[in-house]
Design an enzyme around this catalytic site. Structure first.
Site, PDB file in Angstrom:
ATOM      1  N   ASN A  32     -13.491 -85.629   1.669  1.00  0.00           N
ATOM      2  CA  ASN A  32     -13.503 -85.150   2.980  1.00  0.00           C
ATOM      3  C   ASN A  32     -12.971 -84.028   3.271  1.00  0.00           C
ATOM      4  O   ASN A  32     -11.547 -83.858   3.167  1.00  0.00           O
ATOM      5  CB  ASN A  32     -12.725 -86.456   3.928  1.00  0.00           C
ATOM      6  N   GLU A  91     -17.305 -86.302   3.771  1.00  0.00           N
ATOM      7  CA  GLU A  91     -17.242 -85.749   5.244  1.00  0.00           C
ATOM      8  C   GLU A  91     -17.151 -84.507   5.178  1.00  0.00           C
ATOM      9  O   GLU A  91     -16.281 -83.948   4.582  1.00  0.00           O
ATOM     10  CB  GLU A  91     -16.030 -86.581   5.923  1.00  0.00           C
ATOM     11  N   GLU A 131      -9.559 -91.891   3.282  1.00  0.00           N
ATOM     12  CA  GLU A 131      -8.392 -90.867   3.673  1.00  0.00           C
ATOM     13  C   GLU A 131      -7.090 -91.601   3.642  1.00  0.00           C
ATOM     14  O   GLU A 131      -6.609 -91.994   4.631  1.00  0.00           O
ATOM     15  CB  GLU A 131      -8.643 -90.218   4.825  1.00  0.00           C
TER      16      GLU A 131
HETATM   17  C1  GBH Z   1     -11.958 -87.762   9.500  1.00  0.00           C
HETATM   18  O1  GBH Z   1     -10.702 -87.248   9.205  1.00  0.00           O
HETATM   19  C2  GBH Z   1     -12.304 -89.119   9.820  1.00  0.00           C
HETATM   20  O2  GBH Z   1     -12.409 -89.843   8.346  1.00  0.00           O
HETATM   21  C3  GBH Z   1     -13.091 -89.415  10.755  1.00  0.00           C
HETATM   22  O3  GBH Z   1     -13.193 -91.032  11.185  1.00  0.00           O
HETATM   23  C4  GBH Z   1     -12.901 -88.485  11.779  1.00  0.00           C
HETATM   24  O4  GBH Z   1     -13.832 -88.853  12.748  1.00  0.00           O
HETATM   25  C5  GBH Z   1     -13.278 -87.272  11.320  1.00  0.00           C
HETATM   26  O5  GBH Z   1     -12.353 -86.913  10.451  1.00  0.00           O
HETATM   27  C6  GBH Z   1     -13.115 -86.099  12.511  1.00  0.00           C
HETATM   28  O6  GBH Z   1     -11.707 -86.085  12.805  1.00  0.00           O
HETATM   29  O7  GBH Z   1      -3.096 -84.878  15.291  1.00  0.00           O
HETATM   30  O8  GBH Z   1      -3.764 -87.088  16.008  1.00  0.00           O
HETATM   31  O9  GBH Z   1      -4.951 -85.174  16.394  1.00  0.00           O
HETATM   32  C7  GBH Z   1     -10.257 -86.079   9.144  1.00  0.00           C
HETATM   33  C8  GBH Z   1      -8.704 -85.880   9.076  1.00  0.00           C
HETATM   34  C9  GBH Z   1      -7.092 -86.499  10.329  1.00  0.00           C
HETATM   35  C10 GBH Z   1      -8.167 -84.424  11.061  1.00  0.00           C
HETATM   36  C11 GBH Z   1      -5.978 -86.271  11.740  1.00  0.00           C
HETATM   37  C12 GBH Z   1      -7.602 -84.449  12.213  1.00  0.00           C
HETATM   38  C13 GBH Z   1      -5.488 -84.739  13.225  1.00  0.00           C
HETATM   39  C14 GBH Z   1      -4.997 -85.873  14.056  1.00  0.00           C
HETATM   40  N1  GBH Z   1      -8.333 -85.761  10.363  1.00  0.00           N
HETATM   41  N2  GBH Z   1      -5.935 -84.898  12.233  1.00  0.00           N
HETATM   42  S1  GBH Z   1      -4.282 -85.618  15.499  1.00  0.00           S
END
Ligand code: GBH
Length: 505
Positions: free
Chosen positions: A330, A399, A189
């Site tokens: 993902n 993912e 990512e």
């Molecule tokens: C994935 O990102 C990650 O690769 C993984 O590590 C993670 O555990 C999983 O998703 C579940 O989230 O505004 O700070 O709340 C997915 C993309 C990027 C989606 C950050 C949520 C919001 C961050 N994510 N986004 S925040």
């Protein structure tokens, strides 16, 4: 009831009775299933056996209050010590592969090759050997966000020399693990690493430099990815014969009104600016034209003498083109998009450069994460988009998953997997998309970054109150196993399962 109402009712009943059930599609024989985790989210042992500090160690220790429950990954699931239990869970799930990530600072404590931590090498050797002994293929991500702090002290990813350090690190991984690891993902990512890490400051290292930091960071990472691919090609491929990919995340950006041309264009621009940004260089050698144009126009209007988007030289473009054997995807959710009004948004910023507004339909059902709404058809639209824009490349879903607050009887997660996997089946059978496999996020409940332990994504429950970090099966693990073993979605399957008695919910 008058005659007209009667006829309408009769018609509706006929439709109900006669409507075909959804076709019962099967996964192709060579379609593979896996489950994923990431080092910082599960390993713990943050300073054990010579591991160096990473930006997430530093960030969570310096600013505990920035994480929802003031927690961190110091211990997490303790997978550093309990990896054999994780492998057992994988075996019971019946998966073909395990997608895990390697902690750079566990292998190279300072980030550089002059100091190799043998205990770190041993740990991953043990994990890989345990997987193989249980018939599970290791799929390794080289970088899932935990940059060695020492390299951040030199400026982090916006600094081009980080690409050199990454290639050195990748060589150590190929040399030590490449005899057994045949599937690699360089990065997880890029948009989160770069926009959250170096533009918005939402993730470690919490640098705020919108419209600039994220572009510089991405440029370094794409060069690091391409050069790692080429190094493998020249120095390792002949003996090791593995495959290199990358895991890129994106939502599906549905046109707000699918029939409205400007919304279709907004969807296209949003996809190019948030997905093509990373995929186009790897497939075709450069950033998408629309992105090059938009960032340049905005930059000049803002008074910059040149575009804020860095340029690849012709040699770099040649080097980057075609640097993947599979595209990792993902994907969790979708939104609906339309063009923003002229001049909207703080500038400079990637958001203003994109110029598109997105929102999630209030009718879509939610999860424990505000950003994650359940939109299964969005995955199919996205897969069709990828097929059409990039010549139907092999896509490995690296993912996909659902968050709740941690219940054992996680029907919503089980249904999420059924619904999304059925859309994968439709993409394969109805649209001829080249989807080669699927990875559930996540094998176990773990440290969910800024949400700490308040949002759970696991197929397996981890008791974080117990020093032993006991693992237990959730209902969704039985449902996922049923899909893997029967190779289709059985809508009626819910297990009679031995519910665990202990609980920390
Ligand atoms: C994935 O990102 C990650 O690769 C993984 O590590 C993670 O555990 C999983 O998703 C579940 O989230 O505004 O700070 O709340 C997915 C993309 C990027 C989606 C950050 C949520 C919001 C961050 N994510 N986004 S925040």
């Amino acid at each position: 009831m008058n005659i007209l109402q009667f006829l309408l009712l009769a018609q509706n009943l006929c439709v109900l009775v006669l409507a075909d059930p959804p076709p019962d599609y099967y996964f192709p024989d060579d379609f593979i299933f896996g489950a994923a985790t990431a080092a910082y989210q599960v390993e713990g042992a943050w300073n054990e056996d010579g591991k160096g500090e990473s930006i997430w160690d530093r960030g969570t220790h310096e600013h505990p209050d920035w994480v929802a429950d003031n927690s961190n990954g110091d211990i997490a699931c303790d997978s550093y010590h309990k990896y054999k239990e994780d492998v057992q869970l994988l075996k019971d799930l019946g998966v073909d592969f395990y997608r895990f990530s390697i902690s750079w600072s566990r292998v190279l404590p300072t980030g550089k090759i002059d100091q190799i931590n043998q205990a770190g090498i041993d740990y991953y050797n043990n994990l890989i050997d345990e997987l193989l002994a249980n018939g599970i293929q290791p799929y390794a991500t080289m970088y899932h966000w935990d940059l060695p702090q020492a390299l951040q002290d030199e400026g982090g990813w916006p600094e081009r020399k980080l690409a050199d350090y990454f290639v050195d690190y990748a060589r150590v991984l190929f040399e030590n693990f490449g005899d057994r690891v045949k599937h690699w993902m360089t990065f997880n990512e890029i948009v989160q690493i770069c926009e959250a890490g170096y533009s918005d400051g939402a993730f470690a290292p919490y640098v705020v430099n919108p419209g600039i930091g994220g572009y510089e960071c991405t440029h370094t990472i794409l060069l690091a990815h391409g050069r790692t691919y080429r190094m493998y090609e020249t120095d390792f491929k002949a003996q090791q014969n593995g495959q290199i990919g990358i895991a890129i995340d994106t939502s599906w950006h549905e046109p707000n009104f699918p029939d409205r041309e400007t919304d279709q264009q907004a969807s296209e621009v949003d996809m190019e600016m948030n997905y093509g940004w990373f995929v186009n260089p790897i497939v075709n050698g450069n950033y998408p034209d629309v992105m090059i144009e938009r960032v340049k126009t905005n930059s000049l209007a803002e008074g910059f003498s040149a575009s804020r988007l860095p340029e690849f030289t012709p040699d770099e473009q040649e080097m980057l083109k075609g640097t993947f054997e599979f595209l990792g995807l993902n994907h969790y959710t979708s939104d609906k998009v339309y063009f923003a009004e002229e001049g909207a948004g703080d500038r400079p910023s990637h958001w203003a450069d994109t110029g598109v507004v997105g929102y999630q339909d209030p009718s879509w059902s939610g999860s424990a994460s505000y950003w994650l709404k359940v939109v299964p058809w969005g995955l199919r639209n996205l897969l069709v988009y990828i097929k059409n824009h990039y010549d139907n490349p092999p896509v490995l879903i690296t993912e996909n998953g659902f968050s709740d607050y941690g219940q054992w009887d996680d029907y919503d997660r089980a249904n999420y997997f059924k619904d999304y996997l059925y859309e994968v089946l439709r993409a394969i059978h109805e649209e001829e998309c080249n989807v080669i496999g699927y990875t559930a996020w996540s094998l176990i409940d773990n440290f969910e970054w800024m949400a700490g332990y308040t949002q759970k994504f696991g197929l397996h429950y981890v008791n974080f109150w117990d020093p032993e970090r006991t693992r237990n099966k959730k209902l969704s693990s039985y449902v996922y196993n049923n899909i893997i073993t029967t190779r289709h979605v059985d809508w009626d399957y819910y297990p009679d399962w031995p519910q665990p008695t202990e609980s920390n919910v």
